[in-house]
Design an enzyme around this catalytic site. Structure first.
Site, PDB file in Angstrom:
ATOM      1  CG  PHE A  56      11.148  40.711  23.888  1.00  0.00           C
ATOM      2  CD1 PHE A  56      11.217  41.387  25.098  1.00  0.00           C
ATOM      3  CD2 PHE A  56      12.282  40.090  23.410  1.00  0.00           C
ATOM      4  CE1 PHE A  56      12.403  41.425  25.823  1.00  0.00           C
ATOM      5  CE2 PHE A  56      13.476  40.125  24.122  1.00  0.00           C
ATOM      6  CZ  PHE A  56      13.537  40.795  25.332  1.00  0.00           C
TER       7      PHE A  56
ATOM      8  CG  ASP B   1       7.572  35.319  21.455  1.00  0.00           C
ATOM      9  OD1 ASP B   1       7.533  34.514  22.412  1.00  0.00           O
ATOM     10  OD2 ASP B   1       8.504  36.118  21.302  1.00  0.00           O
TER      11      ASP B   1
ATOM     12  CE1 TYR C  69      14.549  33.635  28.980  1.00  0.00           C
ATOM     13  CE2 TYR C  69      15.664  32.131  27.487  1.00  0.00           C
ATOM     14  CZ  TYR C  69      15.103  33.369  27.750  1.00  0.00           C
ATOM     15  OH  TYR C  69      15.100  34.311  26.773  1.00  0.00           O
ATOM     16  CE  LYS C  70      10.898  35.504  28.886  1.00  0.00           C
ATOM     17  NZ  LYS C  70      11.427  36.604  29.714  1.00  0.00           N
TER      18      LYS C  70
ATOM     19  NE  ARG D 113       9.185  42.022  33.460  1.00  0.00           N
ATOM     20  CZ  ARG D 113       9.731  41.229  32.518  1.00  0.00           C
ATOM     21  NH1 ARG D 113       9.183  41.121  31.330  1.00  0.00           N
ATOM     22  NH2 ARG D 113      10.841  40.581  32.759  1.00  0.00           N
TER      23      ARG D 113
END
Lengths: 396, 396
Positions: A112, A183, A208-209, A355
């Site tokens: 990322f 990560d 938050y995912k 996605r």
């Protein structure tokens, strides 16, 4: 056996929407509003006393352990705070200090961007020939040489959903005397993880995912027991001090994971996280993984059967994927816009990735089938080839 | 003319409590719960779309400008995010980069420890003879020499309430080619500030004290216009990138203050801040200052008349104080514990400081008088000299 009908009842989802973007922002758990109200009552009535009486000061550790259970960490080695980018910086700075005679941070081009940017910023700050070395995801293993101080790898690729083998790459790093930072942004809450078992030296992630802590939910950091007491915090904030309220002039790192705390923690966001984690008390991660793969396979099979032109970007091998499925299409952006307009929410990642997050806590066969049906219709009728879908915005 | 009866009606304060600790954690503004509920509704209904539709992504800038007005910054130069400690680190790292041939960070021994710790952490990270030089608060001006790269000064001392002269120290720094960073933790919302007028190069602060944004409310950073476009972010997070959603591999700093953003901002905490700032739309900061001094003077006069043994630690000169009044007493800890038990909430700072925040938004003569009356009684009857007040806890 995890009851996915029950988990689903724990979320407040809008009518008529198939939400396949929980890998970006999880939906609102029903327990959150009550907990937020309670946190505000604590604030109103206990005022400054809330830091002790309501346990606010302990929340980063208490919630750290709740998240720790989901990533396979022993209690006492995970703490909540800041953002994932900050936690990446902390882990990197500490790891480099533990390998003072090496200069290379190894990462891959599928990582990322913020992880890479933070590493770039740190390298620039440090000077002294430090280097961020990027290789292709499939070349990581071969690039772990004795020059490498630390590997900075995101387990699941945010675009393709391709999953690295944590245990193997970590073993390779240790073989050559390097450290590993993982990560877990797209791993925590997506499938069982064993940071301790896998030997990870540091792990970081966001809440938050898949963990559904809400927009801007705080991050977490795990430090392996053998480093916890020696890792030097570069971000030496007062709440990571051994005695924050003694207000000493010099910094002395706190015990173990405490030293990875920095400033005053976000109590209201942590209250949302606390409530969001309740759902997980009822979830067996092996059940979650099995269900996720089942739904992913169903989604892939149906898309391939009815949506010509979409190329699977996610590995077919179960071991090589996380909990998202991605397809490539040259008109991916417009197709995703049309999908969202039709109530099927996934997202788009440049240049051509559609996605879809497969999150069994609140998705089942009906949603998967509905999503494919809409996608097939959009492609068949070329709905995407219309305004406003084709108008690509600079920022999505 | 500011209506302090109105401002007071905007806070949800517990019955029977005189709250003199708003300099540590402001009380709950009545507008917050509704706004928090609205933010959660946005999350539930807009899901990932909230980042654009609900304006979450723009909040750090929008709220930055709202805070900016209170610190005398022009719009576009203040942004919200992270914690104050992180913002100190960002400002310091950027300032040192702007003075590459100097090695000294100058601060004073009265600075808040976390500022010093963060500086210490940065100095250690950088190596290369960087040094954090500490002098007594009254010696700062004389210590600003041509060796100094940057001064890191908290305008109002967290213990004594003594206020530094921002304009004068900044002018002195500029005279010798140094930069100035001002920590406004105990200034923002306490009195009028002119960061632009005063020439500050960087300013940082928190929002949970006088601004009443709630426990763990996010911090802010201001960068002077002449540096905004050249300051290099050491914490190079994706949301400070010029095109965060292009997911480029290399970091390119965003325009101006945008580059001081790091990771995903805390939307729920920002919603609380947004609501808390509403009160300030009705406040003239000169009125606030006049009222604050009036109440401070009343408090000092009454304490000195009726509370023997307490020594004023705050300067008498109006120009040299902020919005808190502190007294020293060898039994300060026990006295404060007794005060809190009697419903008068201030706080204690080692070794002997009793700290009282004077916050006219929700305090008036009646509270000041009541507080002094209770304090006088505690001293007269030696109420503090009993268990459990005398039992000093390690962490307060």
């Amino acid at each position: 056996m995890t009851d996915f009908t029950w988990t689903r009842s724990q979320f407040d989802l809008p009518e008529g929407v198939v939400y396949l973007d929980g890998n970006s922002l999880g939906p609102l758990p029903r327990a959150v509003p009550g907990r937020m109200e309670a946190a505000q009552r604590e604030w109103a009535t206990q005022l400054i006393g809330g830091w002790n009486e309501a346990g606010w000061m302990e929340m980063p550790r208490r919630l750290g352990d709740r998240v720790g259970r989901l990533i396979g960490a022993e209690p006492g080695h995970t703490v909540i705070g800041d953002t994932l980018s900050i936690k990446v910086f902390q882990a990197l700075a500490a790891a480099l200090r533990l390998r003072p005679d090496r200069r290379i941070i190894l990462s891959d081009s599928g990582n990322f961007p913020s992880d890479l940017y933070m590493a770039e910023g740190l390298v620039k700050l440090l000077g002294c020939d430090y280097e961020l070395r990027l290789v292709a995801p499939e070349a990581v293993e071969g690039a772990i040489t004795e020059e490498v101080a630390v590997t900075l790898i995101t387990e699941v690729d945010y675009r393709t959903g391709r999953r690295h083998d944590m245990a193997r790459l970590t073993a390779k790093a240790h073989e050559v005397g390097a450290l590993s930072i993982w990560d877990l942004a797209h791993s925590a809450g997506a499938f069982p993880i064993g940071v301790t078992k896998g030997g990870a030296d540091f792990a970081v992630g966001c809440t938050y995912k898949y963990l559904n802590a809400g927009p801007g939910g705080p991050a977490f950091i795990y430090v392996a027991p053998e480093h916890a007491q020696v890792a030097e915090p570069a971000l030496a904030g007062w709440l990571g001090h051994d005695a924050p309220f003694a207000f000493e002039q010099g910094y002395r790192p706190g015990k173990g994971i405490e030293r990875m705390r920095v400033g005053t923690p976000p109590v209201l966001q942590m209250a949302a996280l606390d409530a969001a984690l309740d759902v997980w008390d009822g979830v067996d991660l092996d059940d979650l993984r099995a269900r996720s793969l089942e739904l992913e396979d169903r989604f892939i099979a149906k898309v391939e059967a009815s949506c010509p032109g979409l190329d699977l970007a996610t590995p077919r091998d179960h071991a090589e994927r996380g909990s998202q499925v991605s397809f490539r299409h040259p008109e991916g952006y417009a197709i995703m816009q049309a999908l969202i307009a039709e109530g099927v929410v996934g997202d788009f990642r440049a240049p051509d990735i559609l996605r879809f997050g497969i999150t069994p806590l609140y998705l089942g066969e009906a949603e998967i089938d509905a999503a494919v049906e809409v996608l097939a219709r959009i492609l068949r009728d070329a709905l995407w080839d219309r305004e406003p879908y084709r108008t690509r915005k600079a920022v999505t």
